[in-house]
Design an enzyme around this catalytic site. Structure first.
Site, short mmCIF file in Angstrom:
data_model
loop_
_atom_site.label_atom_id
_atom_site.label_comp_id
_atom_site.label_asym_id
_atom_site.label_seq_id
_atom_site.Cartn_x
_atom_site.Cartn_y
_atom_site.Cartn_z
N THR A 94 13.36 5.33 -0.78
CA THR A 94 13.55 5.39 -1.66
C THR A 94 12.60 6.68 -2.45
O THR A 94 12.96 7.62 -2.74
CB THR A 94 13.55 4.35 -3.03
OG1 THR A 94 14.66 3.65 -2.52
CG2 THR A 94 13.71 5.24 -4.46
N SER B 142 15.07 2.17 4.78
CA SER B 142 14.37 1.05 5.67
C SER B 142 15.38 -0.04 6.05
O SER B 142 15.08 -0.70 6.91
CB SER B 142 13.26 0.49 4.94
OG SER B 142 13.68 -0.34 4.09
N THR C 26 11.30 0.11 0.37
CA THR C 26 10.94 -1.03 0.00
C THR C 26 11.80 -2.23 0.59
O THR C 26 11.35 -3.32 0.62
CB THR C 26 10.99 -1.35 -1.55
OG1 THR C 26 12.23 -1.36 -2.05
CG2 THR C 26 10.09 -0.39 -2.40
N ASP C 27 13.12 -2.11 1.01
CA ASP C 27 13.87 -3.12 1.55
C ASP C 27 13.38 -4.00 2.54
O ASP C 27 13.53 -4.97 2.58
CB ASP C 27 15.14 -2.85 1.71
CG ASP C 27 16.06 -2.14 0.49
OD1 ASP C 27 15.60 -2.45 -0.48
OD2 ASP C 27 17.09 -1.13 0.64
N1 ASP Z 1 17.09 1.28 0.31
C1 ASP Z 1 15.63 1.93 0.31
C2 ASP Z 1 14.86 1.67 1.40
O1 ASP Z 1 14.40 0.46 1.75
C3 ASP Z 1 14.96 1.01 -1.19
C4 ASP Z 1 13.82 1.51 -1.55
O2 ASP Z 1 12.79 2.20 -0.90
O3 ASP Z 1 13.31 1.01 -2.34
O4 ASP Z 1 14.55 2.45 2.12
#
Ligand code: ASP
Length: 331
Positions: free
Chosen positions: A13, A55, A86-87
């Site tokens: 993100t 991710s 973050t995922d």
């Molecule tokens: N879908 C995103 C990822 O994991 C979520 C994030 O980065 O917060 O790449």
């Protein structure tokens, strides 16, 4: 002397732009830095970009690529910052904790819940804190997020939207960063490395039990995978209906590795408490994750099965603490 930090961009993100279908990673590591000129005032930064992914799309081969980038550049930098979605960041943090052990230099993962160009974003704070920790913090693998420093083997994403995305499971936070001041509560002393590994066995599965599940699901997964982590209930056990016990017994007899853990977020497993777990523990050749996170149990099993299939060796490696991943006295 000014510290030299390598920024490894991998997407997420923090680096996302709006596409027709929603956010998707577009910005490079170099472009991210332009949003936070403050970072260049306290360290020198070079950037590499091994890939750019949401991710959700990351696989064990991506963990190996990040570890390889750090290994290749290890001697040239004082610390490493990995920007990451973050995922699945907790899985990557766990995997890096096994692939790079006892690092005297900080290896810091960070990311954000909102893209860096949003008016209200956590990206700039997280990125600045990650660089501050890479310059002043302890060695080893950690996540820096929302002002907290969490050990790589202990992190879990526990909030899907708010800035406080990560928690440290069964272990305290290592440090906090407040207004760019670092308060280090726990110092990582295991820093006489680094030791690098470059193999994983990605053929490891995770099965979360639900009441009434058909044991044939476990049987299929045990045939499909070299190692299976089973997230059972409470302190741990297998249903006494449905053929679960026999499926695990047969798989263990064929050299498959089963790790029992719990889907309860805190305090871990203890298979000896109830008959549903005690019988397994007594009769079958299986392992128990105790206070480890599921993310660490999965990554550790991949790391171990990448080295050996010999059960006594697997057992010894699994119960040997790496980066404080397992503390249970019976482990
Ligand atoms: N879908 C995103 C990822 O994991 C979520 C994030 O980065 O917060 O790449």
């Amino acid at each position: 002397m000014e510290k030299k930090i390598l920024l490894i961009g991998t997407g997420g993100t923090i680096a996302s732009e709006m596409s027709g279908d929603g956010l998707a990673p577009e910005l490079t590591a170099k472009e991210l830095l332009r949003f936070v000129p403050r970072i260049a005032s306290f360290c020198a930064v070079d950037c590499v970009q091994p890939f750019s992914l949401d991710s959700t799309n990351m696989r064990p081969e991506n963990w190996l690529a990040i570890a390889a980038a750090i290994r290749r550049h290890y001697d040239d930098y004082d610390g490493f910052v990995v920007t990451h979605g973050t995922d699945t960041m907790a899985y990557t943090a766990a995997a890096l904790s096994y692939l790079i052990q006892r690092s005297p230099k900080p290896i810091v993962l960070t990311g954000a819940q909102k893209p860096i160009w949003f008016d209200s974003t956590d990206s700039k704070r997280n990125l600045t804190d990650a660089f501050l920790y890479a310059c002043r913090g302890c060695g080893g693998v950690q996540i820096v997020f929302n002002g907290k420093v969490i050990l790589g083997t202990r992190a879990r994403k526990t909030f899907s939207k708010s800035f406080k995305a990560f928690s440290s499971v069964n272990y305290p936070d290592l440090a906090v960063l407040q207004d760019e001041h670092l308060l280090q509560f726990i110092r990582n002393e295991d820093v006489d490395g680094p030791l690098f590994w470059d193999t994983l066995d990605p053929n490891v599965g995770l099965l979360k039990l639900i009441p009434g599940m058909d044991g044939a699901v476990a049987d299929y997964m045990l045939r499909r995978y070299d190692g299976l982590v089973i997230e059972s209930f409470g302190v741990g056990g297998l249903p006494e209906y449905g053929g679960f016990y026999d499926a695990v017994a047969q798989a263990a007899g064929q050299g498959k590795v089963v790790v029992m853990t719990t889907q309860v977020p805190n305090e871990g497993s203890d298979l000896t408490v109830y008959r549903v777990g005690g019988r397994l523990k007594r009769d079958l050749r299986l392992l128990e994750a105790y206070d480890m996170t599921t993310e660490s149990a999965v990554a550790k099993l991949m790391w171990i099965l990448g080295q050996t299939r010999d059960f006594p060796a697997v057992q010894r490696l699994f119960y040997t603490p790496v980066a404080m991943d397992i503390l249970h006295p019976q482990a």
